[in-house]
Every structure is written in C-alpha cells, then in structure tokens.
Scaffold this active site. Sequence first.
Site, PDB file in Angstrom:
ATOM      1  N   ASP A  80       0.843  -1.161   0.058  1.00 34.48           N
ATOM      2  CA  ASP A  80      -0.007  -0.026   0.115  1.00 34.48           C
ATOM      3  C   ASP A  80       0.733   1.363   0.036  1.00 34.48           C
ATOM      4  O   ASP A  80       1.997   1.089   0.431  1.00 34.48           O
ATOM      5  CB  ASP A  80      -0.795   0.042   1.304  1.00 34.48           C
ATOM      6  N   GLU A 110       2.438   4.601  -4.468  1.00 32.43           N
ATOM      7  CA  GLU A 110       2.190   5.395  -5.562  1.00 32.43           C
ATOM      8  C   GLU A 110       3.693   5.985  -6.223  1.00 32.43           C
ATOM      9  O   GLU A 110       4.117   6.231  -7.398  1.00 32.43           O
ATOM     10  CB  GLU A 110       1.030   6.401  -5.605  1.00 32.43           C
ATOM     11  N   ASP A 168      -9.109   3.004  -2.744  1.00 31.18           N
ATOM     12  CA  ASP A 168      -9.883   3.630  -1.714  1.00 31.18           C
ATOM     13  C   ASP A 168     -11.340   4.082  -2.482  1.00 31.18           C
ATOM     14  O   ASP A 168     -11.562   5.145  -2.656  1.00 31.18           O
ATOM     15  CB  ASP A 168      -9.630   4.505  -0.992  1.00 31.18           C
TER      16      ASP A 168
END
Length: 734
Positions: A386, A389, A455
């Site tokens: 997670d 990015e 999300d």
Amino acid sequence: MRIAALPNGEFQLEGRSLTRILSFLSPVAFRLRDLDCPASFAVPKLSVLSSGAKVNGNRIEYESLRVEFDDELNFQVYVNGVKALASRPYKPAELTHDDVDIAKKEGHENGSADSSIGGLSFEFNGPVYGLGDKTGPLNKQGYAYINWNTDDPHPHVETFKSLYKSIPFLLLFKPELTVGLFFDNTSLCRFDIEKEDPDLVTYGYSDGSLDLYCFFGAMPDVVSDYTSLVGRNPLPPRWALGAQQSRWGYLNERDVLEVVEGYRKADIPLSVIYLDIDYMDRYMDFTVDKSRFPDMAALTGKLAKEGVHLIPLIDAGVKVLDGYKIYDEGMENGYFSTLDGEVYHNEVWPGDAVFPAFINPKVQAWWSDKVADFLKETGIGGIENDMNEPASFKGPLPLEVEMGGLPHKLAHNVYGHCMDKATYEGFVKAGKRPYVITRAAYAGTSRYAGAWTGDNNSIYDHLRLSIPQLANLSLSGFANIGVDVGGFGGDCPDHLMQRFINASILSPVLRNHSSIGTRHQEPYAFDEKTAEIYRKAIMTRYELIPTIYDNLFLSLSSGLVVLRPLVYNFPEAKETYNDNSAIMLGESLLLAPSLMAGEIKRAVYFPDDFYSYADHVLYKKGWNLIEADERSLNLFVRDHSILTLNPVGTKTTDFQSVLRLLWTGNEAACYHYEDAGDGLGYTKGEYNLYLIQADEEHGLSIVPVHLGMPSHYKEVLIETFDGRTIRRDFVLKD
C-alpha cells in the site's frame, strides 16, 4: 525516407527529422522505438524475428503485416491487405484547469501542453478499452486520462484523470480486427480518446522516448499477445479465493479473533483476514506491536487450523529512527532515495519517513530478503503493498528525487511495480507461493502481484463503477483482482452491502474492506436480512471456486481473460460494446447484478441463450426483464457449457473429494485444473489438467491432458439442466 536492415533482424528507419527502429515480434505484432529507449520495466525479455521480412521502397512486409512510412515516419499498417492502423503527427490537446491542478498536485508545475515532448495520434473512431482501472464507463470514447500514479482520497468520479495505476495499454476495438497499443514509457503520459477530435486517439509523453508495441487480431488474441510480453498473474493460493475480510482498525489479536467468531456465529465461511497499519510497532515495516499481537506466529498457526489466513499490509515509507533495523541497514548501504545527494525525507504513517530506492536491483534484493524473513517469522499467508504510488503527506515528492538510478519523474509510475517485484521475490526465497496484492502498478506488475482498485466509497456510484473498472483492468493484463466490497470510505447502509456482495461474487479477490471511523462492514454487523443475503452469496462463491481457479490457470497458461466485459466473448453484438452493468467469468458465467437503490427489476441483454444458475430457467438471446431486488443473485450460465463446481454447502477452499459438474445437456467442453492448492509444486509440473467434453449422443467424458500428481477426487457428480443427476466413480478416459 530510408530503411536499412540491421544484423539483428531489426530495421532502422531514417526520416526527414528523426530515426527509429522497427522490430517484428510475430506475424501480428511489431515494436517501433526511438534509438535511445531505456531498458523496460514491463518487458524483461524480447525476441525479435530475424528473417523473413522484405523491404520494398517505403514499406516493410512480414507475412500478413505491411507497414508503410512517409518522410516524417508517420505510418500505416495493413493486415492481410486491410488497413488496420494509421498514425498521424502528435497534436497535444489544450489542457483544462483540472489537468493543470492534477499535474501540480503530483509535482508537475508545468501543466501546459508543451510539457508533453512527444507522442503519436492514431486515426480511429470506435470503442476503446484498457488503461487499467480508470474511472468512467467501459468504453473510453470521449474521455481524456493522465497516467501518473495518484492517491486521492476523494470519491473517484468519472472526471478523475489519474488513479493509483498507470497501465499504458489501449485496445482500439473492431470486431473483425482489434488493435492493441502498448506505450512503454514510465513518465507522465496523457491520453485523449476521441475527445478533442472524434476521429483521433492521441498519446503524449512528458519525458523519455517513444517505445510502442502494436498487436493485431481478435480481442482475445491481442490481449494474450500483450500479456505474453509483459507477464501474467501467477496462480494465487487457492485459499485466497475464499471470503476475505479487512478493516483499517483491527487493533489487536482480540479484534481478529472476534471477526473469526463473528463469521462462525453467522455461519458464513471466511478464508482471509487482513491487518492494516495497526499491527505494526509505531507503523514500522516488518515489525509487530507485541502489546497488541504478543505472538504473531502463534496467531497465524491458530487461524490456519480454522482455515483462515492472515495478510498484513506493508507501506513504502520507512520510519526514520536510529536503532530500527530497516532504517539503519538502508542508511548504511545507501538504499534510500535522495535529493541533491542527501537522503530525502517526507511524512507518511510513521511520521518522518524515507523511501527505499526500489528502482535499484540491490535495494529490491535487500527488500526481498526482509520479506522472506518476515514470512518465515510470522507465518503470514500474503502481503498487501500500500501507499506505493508513492504516497506522501507533506506534498508530492520532487521530480528530481533519485530513486535508485532514475529520477522521480521517470520512476514514479514504476515505484510500486519495483516494490511488488521485490515482494514477490521474497515469497520465492521463502519457498512460498506468492500472494501479493498492490494498489499502485504499471504494465507488467501482473507478473508479480494481483491488485485491488483502491479507496472506493460506500456509494452506489462506486458499486456501478466496479464493473467497468474490473473489466478494463482485466483487459489490461490483470487477472487476480477485486474491489473493496461495501466501499472503503463512508458508512455502508444495509441495502448497499446487499447489492455490493451480490455484484462481487465473481471477482477473484473478494474482499470486504472499510476504513477506521466508518461503520463496521463485517456481514454480521448488519441486520439479519443482510447477513442472510451475504451468506447466500458467499456460499455460492464457494461453489464456484473450481471454475474461478480454472480460469486463473487458463489466464496464466494462455492469456485468456478471467473477468470479461461481454464484448470480449461477443464481439459481433453491438449491444455489448458499452455494457457497464454485466460481467462474465470466462466463457460461461454471466453476472447481471442489481446496481440501483430500490431496484426491483432490470433489463439485461443476453448475447446468447443463458440459464439461471439458481433455478435453471432459460432466458433466450436478446433483451430480457429480470428480477433485480436486493435478494436477487443474478448469475447465469451460458448454453453449451460445463461448469466445474464444489458440492453445495462447501465451506472451505480445499479441493473436495467430489467434483461437481453442471452441464447444460448439449455439446460443451471445458478444462479443469487441479494442483496442491498452495506451494510452488505446480511450477514444476505437479498438477493435473483435464479436458471435459460432452454431447447428447456420447454423454460426458474426462480426458487427461497432463497428470502430475494424485487426484483429490474420488467421484464426480454430474448435474444437467433438465433435472437429471448422474453420479459415478471418478474414472479418467485414456
């Protein structure tokens, strides 16, 4: 222009103002690149056809392909004499304020059109698919997108141009000849899909160079050729196909055990529980807070006996703390990203944080060692990557940050990809079948990880969005995928959860996930009606696990898409070209869920005759009105099909001693795959593959294609749609 054959089988093209290289990869695929293309993150190996191509003036011919160039190296492609693709000079679209704002948010201060240094446009007016899990409908006509991995917590509406993944692969669809375009460039890239000009698809890149792969053929063949190049999802362990439960907010061992007990009392099977950042010691990767989880290995062992596997989250940011082993080793060896020669700091969950320079293979090897050690120490079953990015709290990372051989402006879109690669290799080092799911990705990340769409929110718009998102992510090369069932952000009302679970039973990753501070979304946290609907959906899911596993194997072995938009199976039916409300698993299962609050009935277009899975009612090809209230599990079986199923009532992901076959009673065939369900033995040939064939005259037969292990099965239960049930010993036909 001039064309020169090179000794390695490639062709050098010299135009009026630039030089490029053309390589034929197959009779239906080629690569066109600039001279200075860097090594690819997505394509680890590439074979170039070294003979058979012929040069004739401004054209090159290879079997069915003919590529013609003008003096500016614009090109036209003909397949068997039919014009399939034509490029035009790149003409960047004028950016809107939204474009500028998004670019600035992620560190691109120059948001004007001249920030794209190159690109191509293509003549096309028709449906376009791909680009991963971008927002908007299935068909991307009329939209523009930006490839720049972005974590934005706001509800993802279809005006969003960037999300967590950057997969620069497009399908220009025509039923008779589809074109696949893979633009292998890791910088910020822009796509205008018939928006500014309804007859052009335009691609622009902000840095680097042109590296274009073109594929031609039927849609399934194009996707298969693309994934054979960039890589396909490895098989997940079979237990991962069961019901998964996650929440940011399972704070300790007691919370985890209460979830297991809650599922048990509700009589709903459960196979996976996730741990979000709360399990860590001060949010430090590869640590466990012993006050909350005194003995993680003992907990994973206890859960495994109940058929439940534990998957923790790992974040990209490493806490700055002297004495923390990961930080100390990274600093000692120069493994963290730098700016102006100094280790770069930003803020993530642990506070002051630094970022592993994952582009560097040495850093990947170091991280994979840490993963392997963590797997062995804790007994966990998988890892969720997670915030990769990479996400950060004190503004975006500057574009000049060095991330292991590349500046951030070129490393950003492959940062998560390299973290996933390192994580995958850690599983292999530990001798475990990898189970990695990731939020951020690039083309080819599928070689290392499955994915979820990030999300989402507990809103009906995101329920509806899930179908085109998953379909385009599938067409972009990912097989082991899913969405957060019920929505991650916000409070999920009972009626939305009822529809969300019914709409998700075909997703390989079937995970209920919610955020801290929101209503609990475990099925037993709702009213009895919701728990009952959830139970029915999950019990159906456990019946379907053999078929899902079969399709994952076929995806790995032959590139067949697992979750399919209807157009993939029915390219001639125009009604399927932008069907955003139904999805198929493989060739035979169609799901047409209820997607609207208060909906009672809905229209469904069946491109073939289909039977209801539940009651075997036949629906003829064409438009049909079906029941669509919150209790309706609208699952249908295509005529001329055989499904491989678990026995009714199965509550485990293990292979059963009985293989159940659901047969429409006429000519049909399917493959069935069987292995140990976990471990790496299947990569060494330790699996069984069967061809199951049937027709009305000869009945049903099971023919071994590959036998590499003792079978789990003792007998087969054959059910037909006319009500007949045949039971017999499990005997293979020689």
